[in-house]
Design an enzyme around this catalytic site. Structure first.
Site, PDB file in Angstrom:
ATOM      1  CB  ALA A  29      -0.946  -0.002   1.207  1.00 31.48           C
ATOM      2  CE1 TYR A 185       1.643 -10.380 -12.299  1.00 37.96           C
ATOM      3  CE2 TYR A 185       0.633 -10.337 -14.479  1.00 37.96           C
ATOM      4  CZ  TYR A 185       0.688  -9.884 -13.166  1.00 37.96           C
ATOM      5  OH  TYR A 185      -0.210  -8.925 -12.741  1.00 37.96           O
TER       6      TYR A 185
END
Length: 321
Positions: A29, A185
């Protein structure tokens, strides 16, 4: 795909009610969509706990948020490296000691397109280890507190799940052979989604309705994700793409995860995100979810493999919750 649930503009922060008394945990964050999600939630008086790897970047992010929202803004930081199972365990213990309520755990952090195959300290391919195994363990360790709070787990996925093998390479999950930045990924993000949908199934089978699980994606958003872990070529390509209408801002990219953490009346077996061009930009709502993301046989096997890999067995039994 058009979704009219939230009107022609889709879901926006203007639709978010006051969040006083609510607590949200967000991984990754201190930048990108995670940081913008924190901004949106703090603007509505929520409490935000960041789970980030970098102490310095987290301190800078908190200082910026307090400058914007005032010194009384309830935002704090617990250090956690998703690529380290011991770090995840330490962070979860700290959360359980200090955070009394978790209205949503937003599994936002990720690494992407790592140029050459790398392993975490626990021996996992780095993207699978960080994006999937780290969040799998964290969610399990915090599940009791989330359930006590009748909260949510929000998995921030990627449209990359539609690329690559579209399944899990169980015979070589660490990509000893055939490693590629994109294909690895894609598997890591598919694994995250399968974790979420399998958890939904297990909770439903046990009759435990205290926790809701949602999956979303940010679309094509201008964040530092590729710049942080991608190759030089990928960074250059992304830099150019970010200047086109095919890429939206990180602020807009945060809408799906905030909506999934707060909005009532959402479907759990769904994928939320932009619904405009290629579902990579545009109004936020319910998008297209392809069936390989919830292949039951693969999901169940992945769950078992994941429990063994991280050394944690989820305790989901009939009648609790």
């Amino acid at each position: 795909m058009t979704d009219t649930q939230f009107g022609p503009r889709g879901w926006t922060p203007e639709q978010l009610d006051d969040q006083t008394g609510k607590t949200y945990l967000i991984t990754g964050a201190n930048s990108g969509t995670g940081f913008q999600a924190a901004r949106i939630l703090l603007s509505k008086n929520a409490k935000v706990v960041m789970l980030n790897r970098s102490t310095d970047k987290s301190a800078a992010a908190i200082a910026e948020l307090k400058e914007e929202f005032g010194t009384r803004a309830e935002v704090s930081f617990i250090r956690m490296d998703l690529a380290s199972l011991s770090s995840v365990r330490e962070a979860a213990a700290r959360v359980n000691e200090t955070v009394r309520q978790i209205d949503a755990l937003i599994c936002n952090a990720a690494i992407a397109q790592v140029p050459s195959r790398e392993l975490t300290e626990d021996g996992f391919e780095s993207q699978l280890g960080t994006n999937h195994y780290g969040h799998f363990l964290l969610s399990g360790l915090l599940f009791d507190r989330i359930e006590q709070s009748r909260g949510r787990i929000v998995v921030v996925a990627s449209l990359g799940y539609n690329m690559g093998l579209k399944t899990i390479k169980f015979d070589d999950m660490n990509w000893d052979q055939g490693y590629g930045p994109n294909i690895a990924y894609s598997q890591s993000k598919l694994a995250q989604m399968m974790f979420a949908y399998e958890l939904q199934d297990r909770l439903a089978a046990a009759g435990r309705s205290g926790v809701e699980i949602y999956v979303c994606h940010p679309g094509a958003s201008a964040t530092s994700l590729i710049a942080t872990s991608g190759s030089r070529i990928m960074r250059a390509v992304w830099w150019l793409m970010a200047k086109t209408p095919f890429v939206q801002t990180a602020w807009e990219g945060a809408y799906p995860e905030v909506m999934s953490a707060t909005e009532e009346g959402l479907e759990q077996r769904a994928l939320y995100g932009p619904t405009g061009r290629l579902e990579s930009v545009g109004p936020v709502g319910r998008g297209t979810l392809n069936a390989h993301a919830y292949d039951k046989q693969v999901m169940s096997r992945l769950w078992q493999v994941s429990e063994e890999a991280v050394g944690f067995e989820w305790q989901i039994r009939l009648g609790a919750g």
